[in-house]
Motif scaffolding. Structure first.
Motif, PDB file in Angstrom:
ATOM      1  N   HIS A 289       0.657  -1.558  -0.109  1.00 33.71           N
ATOM      2  CA  HIS A 289       0.131  -0.104   0.185  1.00 33.71           C
ATOM      3  C   HIS A 289       0.904   0.790  -0.132  1.00 33.71           C
ATOM      4  N   ASP A 290       1.780   1.584   1.479  1.00 35.08           N
ATOM      5  CA  ASP A 290       3.142   2.521   1.167  1.00 35.08           C
ATOM      6  C   ASP A 290       3.650   2.783   0.019  1.00 35.08           C
ATOM      7  N   ARG A 291       3.845   1.449  -1.486  1.00 41.90           N
ATOM      8  CA  ARG A 291       4.650   1.990  -2.077  1.00 41.90           C
ATOM      9  C   ARG A 291       3.835   1.492  -3.305  1.00 41.90           C
ATOM     10  N   GLU A 292       2.763   1.606  -3.044  1.00 36.65           N
ATOM     11  CA  GLU A 292       2.191   1.266  -4.540  1.00 36.65           C
ATOM     12  C   GLU A 292       2.574   0.752  -4.883  1.00 36.65           C
TER      13      GLU A 292
ATOM     14  N   THR B 181       2.747  -3.684  -6.350  1.00 39.16           N
ATOM     15  CA  THR B 181       1.542  -4.989  -6.843  1.00 39.16           C
ATOM     16  C   THR B 181       1.990  -6.326  -6.695  1.00 39.16           C
TER      17      THR B 181
END
Length: 487
Positions: A340-343, A345
């Motif tokens: 989430h924090d670093r986008e 996948t």
């Protein structure tokens, strides 16, 4: 087709290809039944010490010798062109050739370089219905076979082992994986040459990376342009240098490289002599990635941005599959917070993204052996560009899918650029429990299912207990090396 028992003979009929499909204007009778799982087999007879030659004999004994090819004798593009030309002729007669083509599979036995060569040929031929490919692990690292569930240990070459592998091929699933294009361009040097220097002589030596012809659309007046492709990884820096030393040593002393275990031990010793385990002592800071080149990446949304790389990073790895250096996974699986924090996948093999990882030295690589261990996660990227700093070095080392080379750099040129971009996809055969994951696989865990312990992307320290842990290839430490003198 002679077989030692009827049950085995019946089983092998599923894979046996009659000459009718293989030989143009064959005198054999017309075939009405198509084998269930017809396979074309390519074997690098020089891989795995004596294993390649032994495997060739076994396959030719069990199947039609005309469907089993020694890559040292005939290139795969010639074989496949001839086969598909014959199939097209047979189709004109309203034949069963279409069904045969639908069922056709390829088996390639060799190292990662051999497997990459085959993947490249199938892609380049642009076949209307390209066959999926299964890989037999005959090399030292065997990253491609391991990623798709075929193992990383050199296989048995006896009848039972080959029949067992054929049975796995019949049951395997198809999986598409991304293929990647790499382009390097520089001004034509005033003197000297900047062609890649290969460490070994093979029939496909540096097939992965070659200078384009003057008639190629990518050729530019006054420049030298090189192009290539890869499916597993591109790396640059210290790890590629160690790999280059290994292959150079094998070229000079082939008698010392007769089996996988000895090869891995030699690889490790070279890692020490080349300074990969004590890089701060032996590896000039000018060869660190940040001092060597500026790196830019394009994300999934199409925007270019500079990628910050710590001055301590001595190797950069652009990874497509979750298997490197004998089956290690440098990217790991980020926990939900990191995603989430670093986008980020999850790392899929068909999502059009490369995972970019950095390593400081081989000690850093040993964290891959720890639970949730990984390298320094730098980014995920759809395209990557390296702009080399003028005069930073007169050469560097690069590696594509197990094929290393020494890359000379013109010292007075500020226009040397390497760019990696998404090219397309190729079909692989995979076991149902393989570690590679597809975005289209319903069994693939999503980011929300990933529940690993918290981890740290910062400068990880490697404890003494991990320094003694033997890993494959690049990160393996030979028993006779006194590590107390290397830290």
């Amino acid at each position: 087709m002679a077989h030692s028992n009827s049950a085995s003979g019946h089983f092998l009929e599923d894979f046996y290809i009659p000459n009718y499909f293989l030989v143009s204007e064959s005198e054999s009778e017309i075939v009405s039944n198509v084998p269930t799982c017809p396979v074309i087999v390519f074997i690098n007879s020089k891989s795995g010490g004596q294993l390649g030659g032994d495997l060739l004999v076994t396959y030719r004994t069990l199947l039609n010798k005309n469907q089993v090819f020694d890559l040292g004798e005939e290139a795969p593009d010639n074989v496949l062109r001839r086969l598909y030309l014959n199939l097209e002729k047979l189709k004109l007669n309203g034949d069963v050739a279409s069904k045969f083509q639908e069922r056709l599979k390829i088996i390639v036995a060799g190292g990662d370089g051999t497997a990459g060569w085959l993947l490249g040929v199938v892609s380049d031929l642009k076949l209307s219905q390209p066959p999926p490919i299964a890989t037999v692990p005959l090399g030292t690292g065997n990253n491609l076979p391991f990623a798709f569930g075929w193992g990383k240990k050199n296989p048995g070459t006896d009848r039972h082992s080959v029949e067992s592998f054929l049975d796995q091929v019949k049951k395997a699933k198809e999986m598409k994986i991304d293929s990647w294009h790499i382009l390097m361009r520089m001004r034509a040097p005033a003197e000297g040459a900047c062609d890649p220097i290969a460490p070994l002589e093979l029939p496909h030596s540096l097939h992965a990376f070659q200078r384009v012809s003057t008639t190629d659309a990518l050729n530019m007046e006054g420049c030298h342009t090189f192009r290539g492709g890869f499916w597993n990884y591109f790396s640059m820096g210290m790890d590629a240098q160690v790999s280059y030393a290994f292959h150079s040593e094998r070229k000079l002393h082939p008698e010392k490289f007769k089996n996988q275990l000895v090869n891995q031990g030699t690889y490790a010793k070279l890692g020490c002599t080349q300074g990969w385990f004590c890089a701060s002592l032996f590896h000039p800071s000018s060869k660190n990635i940040a001092q060597l080149a500026k790196v830019r990446i394009m994300g999934r949304h199409g925007e270019w941005k500079d990628l910050h790389i710590s001055n301590s990073i001595r190797s950069i790895l652009c990874l497509n599959l979750p298997s490197f250096s004998g089956g290690l996974n440098p990217w790991g699986t980020p926990n939900k917070r990191k995603l989430h924090d670093r986008e980020l996948t999850p790392p899929f093999v068909d999502d059009g993204l490369l995972e970019v990882v950095g390593f400081r030295d081989a000690w850093h690589g040993l964290v891959l052996l720890a639970p949730h261990g990984h390298g320094t996660r730098l980014a995920q990227a759809h395209r990557i560009q390296f702009e080399f700093h003028k005069g930073a070095a007169d050469h560097t080392f690069m590696r594509i899918d197990g094929e290393p080379w020494k890359q000379p750099l013109p010292v007075n040129d500020d226009t040397v650029v390497v760019e990696i971009s998404h090219l397309g996809q190729v079909k692989m055969l995979a076991t149902h429990d393989c570690r590679s994951r597809s975005v289209n696989d319903p069994l693939t865990p999503t980011a929300h299912d990933t529940d690993e312990e918290d981890d740290n992307d910062e400068e990880e320290s490697v404890g003494e207990e991990w320094r003694k842990f033997g890993a494959a290839d690049t990160f393996k430490i030979p028993d006779e090396v006194d590590i107390s003198h290397l830290s």
